[in-house]
Design a protein around this motif. Structure first.
Motif, short mmCIF file in Angstrom:
data_model
loop_
_atom_site.label_atom_id
_atom_site.label_comp_id
_atom_site.label_asym_id
_atom_site.label_seq_id
_atom_site.Cartn_x
_atom_site.Cartn_y
_atom_site.Cartn_z
N GLN A 24 0.81 -1.20 0.00
CA GLN A 24 0.00 0.00 0.00
C GLN A 24 0.85 1.26 0.00
O GLN A 24 2.07 1.21 0.17
CB GLN A 24 -0.96 0.00 1.17
CG GLN A 24 -0.37 -0.28 2.53
CD GLN A 24 -1.46 -0.40 3.59
OE1 GLN A 24 -2.05 0.59 4.00
NE2 GLN A 24 -1.73 -1.63 4.03
N SER A 25 0.18 2.40 -0.21
CA SER A 25 0.87 3.68 -0.22
C SER A 25 -0.09 4.74 0.32
O SER A 25 -1.20 4.42 0.75
CB SER A 25 1.34 4.03 -1.64
OG SER A 25 2.10 5.22 -1.63
N CYS A 49 -0.24 -0.65 -6.78
CA CYS A 49 -0.68 -0.37 -5.41
C CYS A 49 -2.00 -1.09 -5.15
O CYS A 49 -2.92 -1.05 -5.96
CB CYS A 49 -0.85 1.13 -5.21
SG CYS A 49 -1.32 1.60 -3.54
N ARG A 257 4.04 -0.80 3.78
CA ARG A 257 4.26 0.40 2.99
C ARG A 257 5.73 0.80 3.12
O ARG A 257 6.28 0.82 4.21
CB ARG A 257 3.40 1.56 3.48
CG ARG A 257 3.65 2.84 2.67
CD ARG A 257 3.12 4.09 3.31
NE ARG A 257 3.55 5.27 2.55
CZ ARG A 257 3.47 6.52 3.00
NH1 ARG A 257 2.98 6.76 4.20
NH2 ARG A 257 3.88 7.52 2.26
N SER A 259 7.85 3.92 3.02
CA SER A 259 7.62 5.36 3.13
C SER A 259 8.84 6.12 2.62
O SER A 259 9.93 5.99 3.18
CB SER A 259 7.36 5.74 4.60
OG SER A 259 6.24 5.07 5.10
#
Length: 412
Positions: A24-25, A49, A257, A259
């Motif tokens: 995910q983002s 994604c 995720r 980051s």
């Protein structure tokens, strides 16, 4: 062996249990700007994604969530801090999951209970996020630990151990994070709500790893992995790869995720590359390319970068190699689904281990992408190799005799 956690669902994506580790983002747009937010989510969808989180700092951001949700294809997660009314409105808007840190909610447990009851009523998942900075991390954690020496009464010298001091401090902080997360979970369980996953993030890799490991030993709730505030594209990718790989190799983690201080589209390839390298996901392009060295007589860096960029939207599992010398090139290219072994102004194209043809340097891009497209489903093939072929070229011609790079001329 991957630890089997209890499974939850975020929209149509399963997290935990035997479900694949999802990627995910988070958007960087102002959520209230629906057009920009949807456009960014669509770009993220294109590169793989699987879940998307949006910031909801004010009510103007919350009230547009239903409009965003109906225009995207992946589950929508609302990121809420401080004001519980924002979470309640996001739930009313039909989001698939809400991410909160109970520790910074106004009115604390009382607010959490309101959010839990609303999420339970609509069968919406929740991520409980605990960051090291949010539970009063020790001020001295960011200071340089210095070696100190003192003279004992017996005349011997005693040296301090900064590494040991940091380890003890890290363990203490990680334990506090885990204790707090388990406390928040117990509040939810008292309301018979279990649709939860948990994150225990830190910008310090070893602190995050320690916290996740401790939590995993004491709970079977699914874990969202991440190294928060990891840094720019290179720094953040390295820190995330180190931390997440340590956990994933231990069988810990259900969604993640990466980051980065970069466009969110840059996060997805890094995340999938981590999973592919550990053989936890088999999705998208596994890319092999050689380092540029004195043996190479093509501009392998430019060619490799251009090929990888043009394959960024491919989600079909496929291995592609771009090699630039006779030492490792033929072997790596034969092992790939499609490979290029280049040198002295020309290169050999391999497909499934067989030589297809030899092409001049200014046709490398066209030849590689054409062969890749031949192995892809029609929709992906058209993106990789459009009608009319690839007219562009990549790289410059290198020659040891001339000792310089000569820019390649565009094809006629």
């Amino acid at each position: 062996m991957r630890k089997k956690t209890r499974q939850i669902h975020v929209g149509n994506v399963a997290i935990g249990g035997d479900a694949p580790i999802s990627v995910q983002s988070m958007t960087t747009t102002y959520t209230r700007d629906v057009e920009s937010t949807v456009a960014q989510i669509e770009r993220l969808q294109d590169v793989g994604c699987e879940l998307i989180r949006v910031a909801v700092p004010e009510m103007e951001d919350a009230v547009v969530l239903s409009e965003i949700k109906k225009r995207i294809k992946i589950p929508l997660i609302a990121d809420v801090h401080y004001n519980p009314e924002l979470a309640l409105e996001a739930i009313r808007q039909g989001i698939d999951k809400v991410r909160i840190n109970p520790g910074n909610l106004l009115q604390g447990r009382k607010s959490l209970e309101k959010i839990v009851l609303a999420a339970k009523e609509r069968d919406i998942a929740m991520r409980i996020g605990v960051n090291s900075g949010s539970i009063d991390a020790l001020d001295k954690a960011a200071q340089m630990q210095r070696v100190q020496v003192r003279l004992r009464d017996d005349g011997t010298l005693e040296r301090s151990d900064p590494a040991e001091a940091r380890r003890l401090e890290r363990e203490h902080l990680a334990e506090r994070m885990v204790t707090r997360a388990l406390e928040y979970i117990s509040w939810c369980e008292e309301l018979d709500y279990h649709n939860i996953d948990v994150s225990l993030k830190s910008s310090t890799v070893l602190t995050a790893v320690e916290a996740y490991r401790r939590f995993s030993e004491r709970s079977d709730y699914p874990l969202h992995l991440g190294i928060t505030e990891a840094g720019t594209l290179v720094t953040g990718a390295v820190k995330s790869s180190v931390g997440l790989s340590m956990l994933l190799a231990d069988g810990i983690g259900d969604t993640l995720r990466v980051s980065l201080s970069a466009e969110p589209e840059e996060e997805i390839p890094v995340a999938f590359e981590i999973l592919r390298s550990l053989e936890l996901r088999n999705r998208g392009v596994t890319f092999v390319s050689c380092p540029s060295c004195g043996r190479v007589e093509i501009d392998v860096i430019s060619v490799a970068n251009e090929v990888e960029k043009r394959l960024s939207k491919v989600q079909t599992p496929i291995q592609v190699a771009v090699m630039g010398c006779v030492v490792n090139g033929p072997g790596e290219s034969r092992d790939a689904d499609v490979g290029l072994a280049g040198g002295k102004g020309k290169g050999v194209i391999f497909r499934k281990g067989q030589v297809v043809r030899t092409v001049p340097e200014n046709q490398f891009l066209d030849a590689v992408l054409k062969e890749v497209a031949s192995l892809l489903p029609e929709a992906e093939a058209k993106v990789v190799y459009p009608e009319g072929g690839i007219k562009d070229t990549a790289g410059t011609h290198r020659t040891r005799d001339e000792g310089m790079n000569i820019p390649m001329l565009p094809r006629a």
